[in-house]
Design a protein around this motif. Structure first.
Motif, PDB file in Angstrom:
ATOM      1  N   LEU A 195       0.867  -1.200   0.126  1.00 38.39           N
ATOM      2  CA  LEU A 195      -0.193  -0.149   0.147  1.00 38.39           C
ATOM      3  C   LEU A 195       0.906   1.254   0.141  1.00 38.39           C
ATOM      4  CD1 LEU A 195      -2.842  -0.595   2.047  1.00 38.39           C
ATOM      5  CD2 LEU A 195      -2.843  -0.655  -0.002  1.00 38.39           C
ATOM      6  N   ILE A 231      -7.756   1.180   0.347  1.00 36.78           N
ATOM      7  CA  ILE A 231      -6.928   0.432  -0.197  1.00 36.78           C
ATOM      8  C   ILE A 231      -7.173   0.051  -1.648  1.00 36.78           C
ATOM      9  CG2 ILE A 231      -7.595  -2.552  -0.002  1.00 36.78           C
ATOM     10  CD1 ILE A 231      -8.186  -2.098   2.721  1.00 36.78           C
ATOM     11  N   GLY A 234      -5.153   2.682  -3.202  1.00 30.97           N
ATOM     12  CA  GLY A 234      -3.762   3.113  -2.884  1.00 30.97           C
ATOM     13  C   GLY A 234      -3.987   4.737  -2.892  1.00 30.97           C
TER      14      GLY A 234
END
Length: 237
Positions: A195, A231, A234
């Protein structure tokens, strides 16, 4: 009767740690009397071809990793029944097995799959649990973890956590600096995704309630600040 169950992603906080390798979760000690269980190879509807995934292998690894089960090695299985009527209960009793999981993977006309399974009590000759789960190809591994959760809960009375994801931080040193990386992965370490990378320390990743974001502490600018990362994209929000 066919029973359908929905997939639920369970997200939980995984304490951050520093490491110099990929995620490797090990259970070094289990319970004093682990539950004996056998996971038979799942039947595959397309004879002459290889199944796209080994569901039994994933389930076996999940249960063994928990430390609460004594899972029979695949090479020691006296048979691989895929139907209830094919189970030779006497053979399994002689080997000290208390429960067996059997199942089938079927390719449907739509290109998706049906995963069916039964958890059977060998001594009582009764089914403990049984479901049929429709699944898209990309979700087959998650289905295996979900089956592990069901087996775990039925045999221990405790909710399973194999169908979850973890967030963790690694630190890698090169010649001039350290690189801190925030990762997410399935509970067994598969499907890992980066991430964020930063030259400054990252700490304490924590999931949002809906599992779509992760909050963490970053020391960018030499001061600690809390950031939230989406998520799916990003990006910070």
């Amino acid at each position: 009767m066919r029973t359908f169950i929905k997939l639920f992603l369970i997200y939980f906080l995984f304490l951050s740690f520093q490491a110099h390798a990929v995620l490797d979760i090990k259970i070094t000690q289990g319970v004093e009397q682990p539950i004996p269980v056998a996971i038979a190879m799942f039947g595959w509807s397309q004879a002459g071809s290889v199944a796209p995934i080994d569901l039994a292998e994933i389930i076996t690894a999940d249960l063994a990793r928990s430390g609460r089960f004594s899972v029979m090695d695949a090479k020691d299985l006296p048979q691989n029944p895929t139907q209830f009527d094919a189970i030779n209960f006497n053979d399994w009793r002689k080997l000290g097995m208390e429960n067996i999981l059997i199942g089938n993977l079927v390719l449907t006309d739509s290109g998706n799959y049906d995963v069916s399974f039964r958890l059977v009590d060998i001594y009582r000759k009764k089914q403990i649990a049984g479901f049929r789960i429709p699944a898209k190809p990309a979700l087959l591994r998650r289905i295996a973890h979900q089956i592990s959760d069901i087996v775990f809960e039925k045999l221990t009375g405790i909710e399973g956590a194999f169908n979850t994801r973890v967030a963790y931080i690694t630190v890698k040193k090169n010649k001039t600096k350290k690189i801190h990386t925030l990762h997410i992965a399935d509970a067994d370490g598969y499907n890992a995704k980066v991430l964020l990378k930063s030259p400054e320390p990252l700490l304490s990743p924590s999931w949002s309630y809906d599992g779509k974001k992760i909050a963490y502490v970053s020391f960018e600018g030499k001061n600690s600040s809390v950031f939230i990362q989406d998520i799916s994209t990003g990006t910070r929000v």
